[in-house]
Design a protein around this motif. Sequence first.
Motif, PDB file in Angstrom:
ATOM      1  N   ALA A  12      79.185  19.027 -31.349  1.00 15.91           N
ATOM      2  CA  ALA A  12      78.488  19.706 -30.243  1.00 15.91           C
ATOM      3  C   ALA A  12      76.912  19.226 -30.183  1.00 15.91           C
ATOM      4  O   ALA A  12      76.480  18.901 -29.108  1.00 15.91           O
ATOM      5  CB  ALA A  12      78.061  21.370 -30.705  1.00 15.91           C
ATOM      6  N   ARG A  13      76.538  18.598 -31.410  1.00 20.79           N
ATOM      7  CA  ARG A  13      75.138  17.926 -31.595  1.00 20.79           C
ATOM      8  C   ARG A  13      75.381  16.774 -30.612  1.00 20.79           C
ATOM      9  O   ARG A  13      74.227  16.336 -29.900  1.00 20.79           O
ATOM     10  CB  ARG A  13      74.795  17.704 -32.784  1.00 20.79           C
ATOM     11  N   ALA A  19      74.010  14.657 -23.426  1.00 19.52           N
ATOM     12  CA  ALA A  19      73.601  15.403 -21.986  1.00 19.52           C
ATOM     13  C   ALA A  19      72.316  15.164 -22.096  1.00 19.52           C
ATOM     14  O   ALA A  19      71.611  15.031 -20.704  1.00 19.52           O
ATOM     15  CB  ALA A  19      74.010  16.866 -22.295  1.00 19.52           C
ATOM     16  N   PHE A  20      71.469  15.334 -23.049  1.00 23.81           N
ATOM     17  CA  PHE A  20      69.882  15.387 -23.052  1.00 23.81           C
ATOM     18  C   PHE A  20      69.440  13.823 -22.481  1.00 23.81           C
ATOM     19  O   PHE A  20      68.778  13.620 -21.591  1.00 23.81           O
ATOM     20  CB  PHE A  20      69.238  15.568 -24.394  1.00 23.81           C
ATOM     21  N   ILE A  21      70.039  12.985 -23.300  1.00 25.74           N
ATOM     22  CA  ILE A  21      69.845  11.459 -22.610  1.00 25.74           C
ATOM     23  C   ILE A  21      70.217  11.317 -21.326  1.00 25.74           C
ATOM     24  O   ILE A  21      69.419  10.551 -20.401  1.00 25.74           O
ATOM     25  CB  ILE A  21      70.571  10.295 -23.752  1.00 25.74           C
ATOM     26  N   VAL A  26      68.217  10.446 -15.423  1.00 26.03           N
ATOM     27  CA  VAL A  26      68.260  10.857 -13.992  1.00 26.03           C
ATOM     28  C   VAL A  26      66.911  11.353 -13.713  1.00 26.03           C
ATOM     29  O   VAL A  26      66.499  10.585 -12.713  1.00 26.03           O
ATOM     30  CB  VAL A  26      69.396  12.065 -14.065  1.00 26.03           C
ATOM     31  N   ILE A  27      66.194  11.840 -14.551  1.00 22.17           N
ATOM     32  CA  ILE A  27      64.966  12.150 -13.925  1.00 22.17           C
ATOM     33  C   ILE A  27      64.138  10.897 -14.129  1.00 22.17           C
ATOM     34  O   ILE A  27      63.241  10.849 -12.954  1.00 22.17           O
ATOM     35  CB  ILE A  27      64.294  13.099 -15.151  1.00 22.17           C
TER      36      ILE A  27
END
Length: 140
Positions: A12-13, A19-21, A26-27
């Motif tokens: 999960a981590r 997902a955060f990366i 994308v941003i």
Amino acid sequence: MDTAIKIFYYVARVFFFLAFIYLVLVILLRIYWNFKSKRMRGKPLPLLDGEFSRLKKGKGMVYFFSPTCKPCKEMEPIIKKLSRDAKIKVVRVDVNKKPELARKFGVLATPCEILTKDGKIVKIFLGPATEGDIRKALEL
């Protein structure tokens, strides 16, 4: 059972970290493209020969698309309606057939609409745009 829970938390981590990366990338890509498109406004088109010579005078659009792209397929009716319009000249570029042309214009993703007026770039839309947004940008 204790080992299974530890493995689950580890997976999960890792998933949330990836997902955060991805979200950060994308941003950052959107910020980069926004900055780049603002820098390109008011500059002349890189190419004004061949089929692009139609864009030297008047209002026009360079439309970069891919036939396999779902948002590009959704844009087709809008582009056809605008190309039928006598005031807007549309040059369609398939990025699969002409990748060097997409690189020359700095296209990062499809669909991409580059709006022009008298051979100069007015506005760049990355992603699908509505007909109203395009008409407003060209002040029709």
